[in-house]
Scaffold this motif. Structure first.
Motif, PDB file in Angstrom:
ATOM      1  N   GLY A 127       0.683  -1.205  -0.042  1.00 52.34           N
ATOM      2  CA  GLY A 127      -0.209  -0.088  -0.211  1.00 52.34           C
ATOM      3  C   GLY A 127       0.949   1.230   0.053  1.00 52.34           C
ATOM      4  O   GLY A 127       1.969   1.401   0.495  1.00 52.34           O
ATOM      5  N   ARG A 128       0.431   2.409  -0.480  1.00 55.16           N
ATOM      6  CA  ARG A 128       1.212   3.563  -0.724  1.00 55.16           C
ATOM      7  C   ARG A 128      -0.116   4.709  -0.565  1.00 55.16           C
ATOM      8  O   ARG A 128      -1.023   4.750  -1.009  1.00 55.16           O
ATOM      9  N   SER A 129       0.702   5.663   0.076  1.00 59.77           N
ATOM     10  CA  SER A 129      -0.456   6.906   0.335  1.00 59.77           C
ATOM     11  C   SER A 129       0.566   8.154   0.424  1.00 59.77           C
ATOM     12  O   SER A 129       1.553   8.124   1.290  1.00 59.77           O
ATOM     13  N   GLU A 163       4.365   4.038   2.995  1.00 60.36           N
ATOM     14  CA  GLU A 163       4.462   3.058   2.013  1.00 60.36           C
ATOM     15  C   GLU A 163       4.208   1.647   3.236  1.00 60.36           C
ATOM     16  O   GLU A 163       5.052   1.729   4.206  1.00 60.36           O
ATOM     17  N   TYR A 181      -6.149  -3.734  10.582  1.00 58.31           N
ATOM     18  CA  TYR A 181      -6.065  -3.824   9.364  1.00 58.31           C
ATOM     19  C   TYR A 181      -5.487  -5.444   8.860  1.00 58.31           C
ATOM     20  O   TYR A 181      -5.432  -6.062   7.895  1.00 58.31           O
ATOM     21  N   GLU A 189      -5.440   5.604   4.463  1.00 58.89           N
ATOM     22  CA  GLU A 189      -5.406   5.578   3.081  1.00 58.89           C
ATOM     23  C   GLU A 189      -4.569   4.363   2.486  1.00 58.89           C
ATOM     24  O   GLU A 189      -4.811   3.622   1.738  1.00 58.89           O
ATOM     25  N   CYS A 190      -3.292   4.349   3.080  1.00 59.86           N
ATOM     26  CA  CYS A 190      -2.225   3.360   3.031  1.00 59.86           C
ATOM     27  C   CYS A 190      -2.711   1.873   3.248  1.00 59.86           C
ATOM     28  O   CYS A 190      -2.635   0.981   2.421  1.00 59.86           O
ATOM     29  N   SER A 233      -5.701   0.551   4.059  1.00 64.81           N
ATOM     30  CA  SER A 233      -6.953   0.281   3.022  1.00 64.81           C
ATOM     31  C   SER A 233      -6.375  -0.116   1.780  1.00 64.81           C
ATOM     32  O   SER A 233      -7.001  -1.457   1.227  1.00 64.81           O
ATOM     33  N   GLN A 234      -5.567   0.386   1.068  1.00 60.83           N
ATOM     34  CA  GLN A 234      -4.920  -0.102  -0.423  1.00 60.83           C
ATOM     35  C   GLN A 234      -4.344  -1.511  -0.099  1.00 60.83           C
ATOM     36  O   GLN A 234      -4.503  -2.226  -0.871  1.00 60.83           O
ATOM     37  N   PHE A 235      -3.565  -1.326   1.174  1.00 61.23           N
ATOM     38  CA  PHE A 235      -2.673  -2.794   1.641  1.00 61.23           C
ATOM     39  C   PHE A 235      -3.813  -3.905   1.604  1.00 61.23           C
ATOM     40  O   PHE A 235      -3.463  -4.894   1.162  1.00 61.23           O
ATOM     41  N   GLU A 252      -6.609  -4.389   0.448  1.00 58.66           N
ATOM     42  CA  GLU A 252      -7.327  -4.519  -1.109  1.00 58.66           C
ATOM     43  C   GLU A 252      -6.409  -5.557  -1.959  1.00 58.66           C
ATOM     44  O   GLU A 252      -7.039  -6.431  -2.415  1.00 58.66           O
ATOM     45  N   THR A 253      -5.216  -4.950  -1.835  1.00 56.57           N
ATOM     46  CA  THR A 253      -4.131  -6.011  -2.387  1.00 56.57           C
ATOM     47  C   THR A 253      -4.008  -7.388  -2.090  1.00 56.57           C
ATOM     48  O   THR A 253      -3.879  -8.168  -2.679  1.00 56.57           O
TER      49      THR A 253
END
Length: 292
Positions: free
Chosen positions: A9-11, A23, A56, A139-140, A142-144, A146-147
């Motif tokens: 993840g990255r934000s 990251e 998370y 934000e980071c 959440s993306q993490f 998802e992957t």
């Protein structure tokens, strides 16, 4: 749904002369282990960062990288201390009257005296700073997640295919087992005829021998338990939450049953099927190590 322990993840947020880049990446690990690299000025927030991560992720070796820049840090407040300035001027006036000398102190000269004018760095509001950091973290992360979910779906598809193949091997073993008994009876009768010639065959003796042989090679219990473990594994793959440890236990039990089948096998086809079973189970165990 299942999640992989591999994720990224990255934000990046830029606001009010502040910039933060977060990251995160992870690999499989038995427990949740977090490593955080960030500027020393943010060290006071480490425990909060770890607590946020726990919302998370449950397992995995997680590396978090935080880069923070604040262009407001060099700003200062200039403060005029009128009470001290008045004391200086009273002293200068008294000196002028006492020694009959001119009081030539002007504003510029007065400002250079200690504590008349001071500069203070702008203090950072800790709650405001944490809110800024937390926004980037969420934000980071959440993306993490998802992957991890996407990779988890790929793992699930692969595991289901392997379970299907394992079930096909169990089908073959169950179908092949009765044929072994027929073949053994034929071989036994032929052997007796070779030894006894035309003498009548004792059916009772043959039946006894068949029962003893069947008991040695019977794998009915093992195949039944294998089917149960395969179905249990399929159900686990449809559950929410961490299922990695549960799946690992199931794989261990499946491996135990396949070992027993292999040890009982007195037939090349069943031996090969049992070896294929063990190979598939080992592949499943390797994949399970990536599940959260």
């Amino acid at each position: 749904m299942i999640k992989s322990m591999t994720g990224f993840g990255r934000s990046e947020i830029l606001r009010n002369n502040r910039k933060i880049l977060v990251e995160v990446k992870s690999v499989n690990h038995r427990y949740l282990e977090a490593g955080i690299k960030m500027p020393k000025k943010l060290n006071s927030f480490e425990s909060r960062i770890r607590e946020t991560l726990k919302k998370y992720a449950n397992r995995g070796k997680v590396d978090i990288f935080i880069n923070y820049e604040d262009n407001n840090e060099n700003q200062v407040n200039i403060k005029y201390n009128d009470a001290i300035a008045k004391e200086y001027m009273d002293i200068f006036k008294k000196m002028s009257e006492e020694f009959n000398i001119e009081n030539d102190v002007n504003c510029a000269a007065l400002s250079r005296y200690p504590e008349v004018i001071t500069m203070e760095e702008v203090q950072v509001d800790e709650d405001e700073l944490w809110a800024f950091i937390e926004e980037a973290l969420k934000e980071c992360f959440s993306q993490f997640v998802e992957t991890r979910i996407l990779e988890g779906e790929n793992l699930k598809k692969d595991l289901l295919l392997k379970l299907d193949h394992m079930e096909e091997l169990v089908d073959f073993i169950e179908k092949r087992s009765p044929e072994i008994m027929k073949e053994y009876r034929g071989k036994l009768e032929n052997k007796i005829k070779e030894v006894l010639g035309d003498t009548n065959i004792d059916e009772q003796r043959i039946a006894t021998e068949l029962v003893i042989y069947a008991d040695k090679i019977c794998v009915d219990e093992e195949t039944v338990r294998l089917r149960s473990h395969i179905n249990h594994a399929r159900k686990c793959l449809s559950e929410d939450g961490g299922v990695g440890r549960k799946m690992d236990f199931i794989a261990q039990e499946m491996n135990r049953e396949s070992n027993t089948i292999l040890s009982k096998a007195n037939d090349i086809d069943i031996s090969n099927a049992a070896i294929d079973l063990k190979t598939e189970i080992e592949k499943v165990r390797e994949q399970i190590q990536n599940i959260e």
